[in-house]
Write a protein that holds these residues in place. Structure first.
Motif, short mmCIF file in Angstrom:
data_model
loop_
_atom_site.label_atom_id
_atom_site.label_comp_id
_atom_site.label_asym_id
_atom_site.label_seq_id
_atom_site.Cartn_x
_atom_site.Cartn_y
_atom_site.Cartn_z
N GLN A 190 0.82 -1.21 0.00
CA GLN A 190 0.00 0.00 0.00
C GLN A 190 0.86 1.26 0.00
O GLN A 190 1.90 1.30 0.63
CB GLN A 190 -0.88 0.02 1.26
N GLU A 191 0.31 2.27 -0.71
CA GLU A 191 1.06 3.52 -0.75
C GLU A 191 0.69 4.39 0.43
O GLU A 191 -0.42 4.32 0.90
CB GLU A 191 0.73 4.25 -2.06
N ARG B 276 -6.47 -8.46 -9.55
CA ARG B 276 -7.91 -8.53 -9.80
C ARG B 276 -8.56 -7.34 -9.09
O ARG B 276 -8.32 -7.10 -7.91
CB ARG B 276 -8.45 -9.84 -9.23
N ARG B 277 -9.32 -6.59 -9.87
CA ARG B 277 -10.04 -5.48 -9.24
C ARG B 277 -11.50 -5.51 -9.66
O ARG B 277 -11.89 -6.27 -10.54
CB ARG B 277 -9.40 -4.14 -9.64
N ALA B 278 -12.29 -4.68 -9.06
CA ALA B 278 -13.73 -4.68 -9.32
C ALA B 278 -14.00 -4.46 -10.81
O ALA B 278 -14.89 -5.08 -11.38
CB ALA B 278 -14.41 -3.61 -8.49
N SER C 232 3.80 7.21 -10.83
CA SER C 232 2.98 6.51 -9.86
C SER C 232 2.05 5.53 -10.56
O SER C 232 1.50 5.85 -11.61
CB SER C 232 2.17 7.54 -9.07
N GLY C 233 1.93 4.33 -10.03
CA GLY C 233 1.06 3.32 -10.62
C GLY C 233 1.70 2.56 -11.75
O GLY C 233 1.05 1.75 -12.41
N SER C 234 2.99 2.76 -11.98
CA SER C 234 3.64 2.10 -13.11
C SER C 234 4.06 0.68 -12.78
O SER C 234 4.41 -0.09 -13.67
CB SER C 234 4.86 2.93 -13.55
N LYS D 127 6.20 -0.11 -9.82
CA LYS D 127 7.47 -0.17 -9.09
C LYS D 127 7.34 -1.05 -7.84
O LYS D 127 8.15 -1.96 -7.61
CB LYS D 127 7.89 1.25 -8.66
N THR D 128 6.34 -0.77 -7.04
CA THR D 128 6.16 -1.53 -5.79
C THR D 128 5.95 -3.01 -6.09
O THR D 128 6.51 -3.89 -5.44
CB THR D 128 4.99 -0.96 -5.00
N THR D 129 5.14 -3.28 -7.12
CA THR D 129 4.87 -4.67 -7.50
C THR D 129 6.17 -5.39 -7.83
O THR D 129 6.42 -6.52 -7.36
CB THR D 129 3.92 -4.69 -8.71
N LEU D 130 7.02 -4.74 -8.59
CA LEU D 130 8.29 -5.35 -8.96
C LEU D 130 9.15 -5.61 -7.73
O LEU D 130 9.77 -6.68 -7.59
CB LEU D 130 9.04 -4.44 -9.95
N1 LIG Z 1 -3.12 -5.04 -4.17
C1 LIG Z 1 -3.51 -4.48 -5.33
N2 LIG Z 1 -4.74 -4.77 -5.80
C2 LIG Z 1 -5.15 -4.25 -6.96
N3 LIG Z 1 -4.46 -3.43 -7.70
C3 LIG Z 1 -3.21 -3.10 -7.30
C4 LIG Z 1 -2.68 -3.62 -6.07
N4 LIG Z 1 -1.44 -3.14 -5.90
C5 LIG Z 1 -1.20 -2.35 -7.00
N5 LIG Z 1 -2.24 -2.34 -7.83
C6 LIG Z 1 -2.33 -1.65 -9.09
O1 LIG Z 1 -1.27 -2.10 -9.87
C7 LIG Z 1 -0.67 -1.03 -10.54
C8 LIG Z 1 0.78 -0.91 -10.11
O2 LIG Z 1 0.83 -0.53 -8.79
P1 LIG Z 1 2.16 -0.32 -7.98
O3 LIG Z 1 3.04 -1.49 -8.23
O4 LIG Z 1 1.84 -0.01 -6.60
O5 LIG Z 1 2.76 0.97 -8.73
P2 LIG Z 1 3.74 2.05 -8.13
O6 LIG Z 1 4.41 1.49 -6.94
O7 LIG Z 1 4.62 2.33 -9.27
O8 LIG Z 1 2.90 3.23 -7.81
C9 LIG Z 1 -1.47 0.20 -10.21
O9 LIG Z 1 -2.43 0.41 -11.19
C10 LIG Z 1 -2.12 -0.18 -8.91
O10 LIG Z 1 -3.33 0.50 -8.80
#
Ligand SMILES: Nc1ncnc2c1ncn2[C@@H]1O[C@H](COP(=O)(O)OP(=O)(O)O)[C@@H](O)[C@H]1O
Ligand SMILES: [Mg+2]
Lengths: 428, 225
Positions: free
Chosen positions: A427-428, B16-18, B44-46, B48-51
Motif C-alpha cells: 500500500q502507498e 484482480r479489481r472490481a 505513480s502506478g507504473s 514499481k512496488t509490485t516489482l
Molecule cells: N493489491 C492491489 N490490488 C489491486 N491493484 C493493485 C494492487 N497493488 C497495485 N495495484 C495496481 O497495480 C498497478 C501498479 O501498482 P504499484 O506497483 O503499486 O505501482 P507504483 O508502486 O509504481 O505506484 C497500479 O495500477 C495499482 O493501482
C-alpha cells in the motif's frame, strides 16, 4: 526481545481489547464457579442439616425410651397367675378353668421379699348354671377383693374390684334383665339366699352372664374350698423390673404356677413412641426429599446457565480476537516479510488468547471468592475448601478458560497467517 | 552478469479489481549484480512496488521466474520462502510499517525474531545501525513519537539488521526533508560499497538516481533500461 515480549507489548498498546476479553472470561469463570459452588454449598448444608435433625431425633427417641422405662417402672407389671397345668388355649377361649391351686398361694406371694405386688386378687371362676332362674347358664366368679401385700408397700391403693360382701351377689346385665333382678332384691342362688348388690350395665362380654360372689361362698358353691382358679397380681415390681426377673421370682415362690402378662397402658405408650418415631422419620425423609428436589432444580439451572454464559464469553472473546488480528495485518505482514514462519505468527496470536484465558480465570476465581465472602463471610469458603468436588470443579473451570480462549483465537490466528503480506505491505 | 544476486525472468503480475484485471507488471526481465545500486524510476502506478515485492520474495508472480543466487524462492513453501527471506533480503516499505507498540530499538531488532540464534543480530548492532542513521537519541521512543523522516530511517535500520545481501527500498526518500534524505542516501551507498550489498530502489528522487549504478525505467508495467 522474544515472542512473549512482543505479545505483552502488543497487549499493553491495545489494552481495551485485551481487558474486555479478559473481563468476559472472568465473568464466565466467576458465574461458572458460583453456580457450581452454590450447588456444593447447598449439598453440604443439606447434609449438615439432616445429620443435625437425625441426632436430635435420636436424642428425643432416647428420651422417650427413658420415659417409657420410667413409666413401666412406675406401673409395674400386671400379671395373671394360673395353675401350671391350666390349658392356655381353654383359658384364652374363655372356657371353664378346671385346674386349681391352693388359696394359701396368695399369702405366699404377698409375703415374698423378691418382689412387691400392689394388688392381689384371688379368683375362682367356673361355668355353671342358675337352677332357680330356669337353669340359666352362667359364669360364677368368686373374688375376695384385694389381699394386702407385704410390708413396705406404701403406695397401696384401694382394690380394683370392691369385694363382694357375704350373702350378696353382683350380676351381669343379661342376668339382671332376664331374671328381672334389681339391687336389694333377695334371690335364691343354688339353694342359698342372696341379696343383689349391684347389676352391671351391658358390656357385650362374658361379664353380662357373670355372677360375682364372695370368694369363700363361691368356693363352697363350686365345691372347691380353699382352692383358686386364678390370681391377678397387679403392679408387680422387682429388682431390674423386667418380666423375666418377675417370672423367675414367682417361680421361686410358687413353682407350679404359670405367669401371663396383661397388656396395658405401658404397651400403648410403647406403641405411641413407635408411632412418634415413625412420624419423625417420615418428616425427616420428606425434608430430605424437599432438599433433593431443590438441589435438582438448582442443578438444572446451572446446567443451562453455565453453557449460556460460557458461549457468550467465547463469542465475545472470538470477535475481539478477530478485531485484534484485523488491526494487526500490517505488523503481521512485516513479521512475515522479515522471515517469521506461519507457526510463529500463529503462536503469537494464540499466546495472547492464552493470556486472556489465564488472567480471566484468575480474575474470575478472585471475583467468585470475593462474592462468596461478601455473601456469608468465611463459611462458604470453608465449605468449598473442604469439598473435593468443589475444588475439582474449580480447577476444571480454571483450566477450561485458557483452553477455550485459545480455541476461539484459533480461527483469527489462522486468518493472520494466511493473509498475503504483500497486500498490506504494497500500500502507498 | 557475474555475481548476480537477483534475477527476474519474464515476470508478469496482474491484480484482480472490481473493474477487471489490471496488469501491474508485464514480461519483465531484470538482473541485479552484487554490490550494485539499481534505481527503478517511473510514474505513480507504473508497477514499481509490485516489482519490488516480487523481487523480494513477497509476491508470487503470475508468470516468470525469480532467482536469488541460485535459489528459487517461489518454488518453496511459504515458510521456506520466509526463512530464505530472513537470510537474504531486507525491505524498506513505502509506508515504513513500523510496529506501533515496539520502541525504535525493538523495531530495528524485529528481523532477529525469525532466527533461533542471534549471531551478529545483537542489540549493540541495532544501536550501531541507529547511530548510523542519526537516531541514537531516539532508541527508546515509540514510532508515533517520531517524525516521518525519523520513521523512514528506523525502517532502513531495521532492513539492514539481518545483514541482507539484497535490499529492496520503496521510495525511501519520498516525504523526507533534505537532511534526512541525505542521511538515508549516505547509508544506502555505504551498504553497497562497504557491505557489498545489492540495492534495488524505487524512486523519483534525483539525488538518489544520481548515486545509482543503473537506472531502469518502468512504465505501465514494462521495463526500459
Ligand atoms: N493489491 C492491489 N490490488 C489491486 N491493484 C493493485 C494492487 N497493488 C497495485 N495495484 C495496481 O497495480 C498497478 C501498479 O501498482 P504499484 O506497483 O503499486 O505501482 P507504483 O508502486 O509504481 O505506484 C497500479 O495500477 C495499482 O493501482
Ligand atoms: Mg509504489
Amino acid at each position: 526481545m522474544n515472542g512473549l515480549q512482543l505479545v505483552t507489548k502488543e497487549i499493553r498498546l491495545r489494552r481495551t481489547n485485551f481487558i474486555l476479553s479478559t473481563l468476559a472470561v472472568a465473568v464466565a469463570v466467576a458465574v461458572g464457579l458460583l453456580a457450581l459452588w452454590q450447588l456444593r454449598i447447598h449439598e453440604h448444608q443439606t447434609r449438615e442439616y439432616l445429620a443435625g435433625q437425625r441426632t436430635q431425633l435420636e436424642e428425643e427417641m432416647k428420651k422417650l425410651e427413658d420415659d417409657y422405662r420410667k413409666i413401666t417402672k412406675e406401673l409395674g407389671y400386671n400379671l395373671v397367675l394360673l395353675p401350671a397345668k391350666q390349658d392356655l388355649a381353654a383359658y384364652y377361649a374363655g372356657h371353664a378353668m378346671r385346674m386349681t391351686m391352693p388359696q394359701e398361694y396368695v399369702t405366699r406371694l404377698a409375703n415374698t421379699n423378691l418382689m412387691t405386688v400392689q394388688h392381689l386378687l384371688p379368683i375362682v371362676e367356673q361355668q355353671t348354671t342358675w337352677p332357680e332362674q330356669g337353669d340359666q347358664s352362667i359364669v360364677l366368679v368368686g373374688t375376695q377383693g384385694e389381699v394386702s401385700a407385704a410390708t413396705g408397700n406404701q403406695h397401696q391403693k384401694g382394690p380394683i374390684l370392691p369385694a363382694v360382701a357375704k350373702e350378696h351377689l353382683v350380676i351381669g346385665y343379661r342376668l339382671a334383665v332376664d331374671g328381672d333382678l334389681q339391687p336389694n332384691k333377695r334371690v335364691m342362688f343354688r339353694g342359698r339366699e342372696f341379696t343383689i348388690a349391684k347389676a352391671l350395665p351391658e358390656r357385650g362380654t362374658k361379664e353380662d352372664v357373670t355372677v360375682w360372689a364372695a370368694l369363700d361362698e363361691a368356693q363352697e358353691l363350686l365345691g372347691c374350698p380353699q382352692q383358686l382358679h386364678a390370681m391377678m397380681a397387679l403392679k408387680c415390681h422387682c429388682e431390674g423390673n423386667d418380666l423375666a426377673a418377675i417370672r423367675a421370682s414367682v417361680a421361686q415362690v410358687l413353682p407350679d404356677v404359670q405367669v401371663l402378662e396383661i397388656a396395658d397402658k405401658s404397651h400403648a405408650r410403647g406403641r405411641a413412641r413407635d408411632r412418634a418415631h415413625a412420624a419423625a422419620e417420615a418428616a425427616l425423609a420428606e425434608e430430605a426429599q424437599r432438599r433433593a428436589d431443590l438441589q435438582l432444580q438448582r442443578e438444572s439451572l446451572a446446567s443451562w446457565l453455565i453453557p449460556a454464559v460460557w458461549c457468550s464469553a467465547a463469542a465475545i472473546v472470538g470477535v475481539l480476537a478477530l478485531l485484534n488480528v484485523r488491526e494487526r495485518f500490517s505488523e503481521i505482514g512485516v513479521l512475515r516479510a522479515f522471515g517469521l514462519r506461519a507457526g510463529q505468527v500463529l503462536r503469537l496470536v494464540l499466546a495472547r488468547g492464552l493470556l486472556v484465558g489465564i488472567l480471566g480465570a484468575g480474575l474470575g476465581l478472585f471475583a467468585a471468592l470475593g462474592a462468596c465472602w461478601l455473601y456469608d463471610g468465611a463459611v462458604p469458603l470453608q465449605t468449598i475448601a473442604v469439598s473435593p468436588t468443589a475444588r475439582q470443579e474449580g480447577l476444571l473451570l480454571m483450566a477450561a478458560a485458557p483452553i477455550l480462549t485459545m480455541l476461539v483465537a484459533w480461527p483469527p490466528a489462522l486468518l493472520a497467517t494466511q493473509r498475503d503480506p504483500a497486500a498490506v505491505l504494497g500500500q502507498e | 552478469m557475474p555475481n548476480e544476486i537477483c534475477h527476474l525472468q519474464l515476470v508478469s503480475k496482474s491484480y484482480r479489481r472490481a473493474d477487471g484485471m489490471v496488469a501491474a507488471l508485464r514480461d519483465s526481465t531484470l538482473t541485479l549484480g552484487s554490490g550494485s545500486i539499481t534505481a527503478l524510476a517511473g510514474p505513480s502506478g507504473s508497477g514499481k512496488t509490485t516489482l519490488l515485492l516480487i523481487a523480494g520474495g513477497l509476491l508470487k508472480p503470475d508468470a516468470g521466474e525469480v532467482h536469488w543466487n541460485g535459489d528459487a524462492p517461489y518454488r518453496l513453501s511459504a515458510d521456506g520462502r520466509a526463512m530464505l527471506r530472513s537470510q537474504t533480503t531486507g525491505f524498506v516499505f513505502q509506508q515504513f510499517h513500523l510496529i506501533p507498540y515496539l520502541t525504535v530499538l525493538e523495531n530495528v531488532m524485529v528481523p532477529g525474531l525469525a532466527h533461533k540464534s542471534n549471531g551478529c543480530r545483537t542489540p549493540e548492532y541495532a544501536h550501531q545501525l541507529l547511530a548510523e542513521v542519526r537516531l541514537a537519541h531516539r532508541t527508546h521512543h515509540l514510532p508515533r513519537e517520531l517524525s516521518t523522516g525519523e520513521r523512514q530511517r528506523v525502517a532502513l535500520a531495521r532492513a539492514l539488521f539481518n545483514r541482507p545481501r539484497l535490499l529492496l527500498a520503496d521510495e525511501p526518500t519520498a516525504n523526507l526533508d533534505d537532511e534526512s534524505a541525505e542521511h538515508v542516501i549516505q547509508r544506502l551507498v555505504t551498504y553497497t560499497t562497504n557491505e557489498k550489498g545489492t540495492l534495488l530502489v524505487a524512486t523519483h528522487d534525483p539525488k538518489l538516481l544520481k548515486v545509482a549504478d543503473r537506472v531502469v525505467h518502468i512504465d505501465a508495467g514494462k521495463l526500459r533500461s
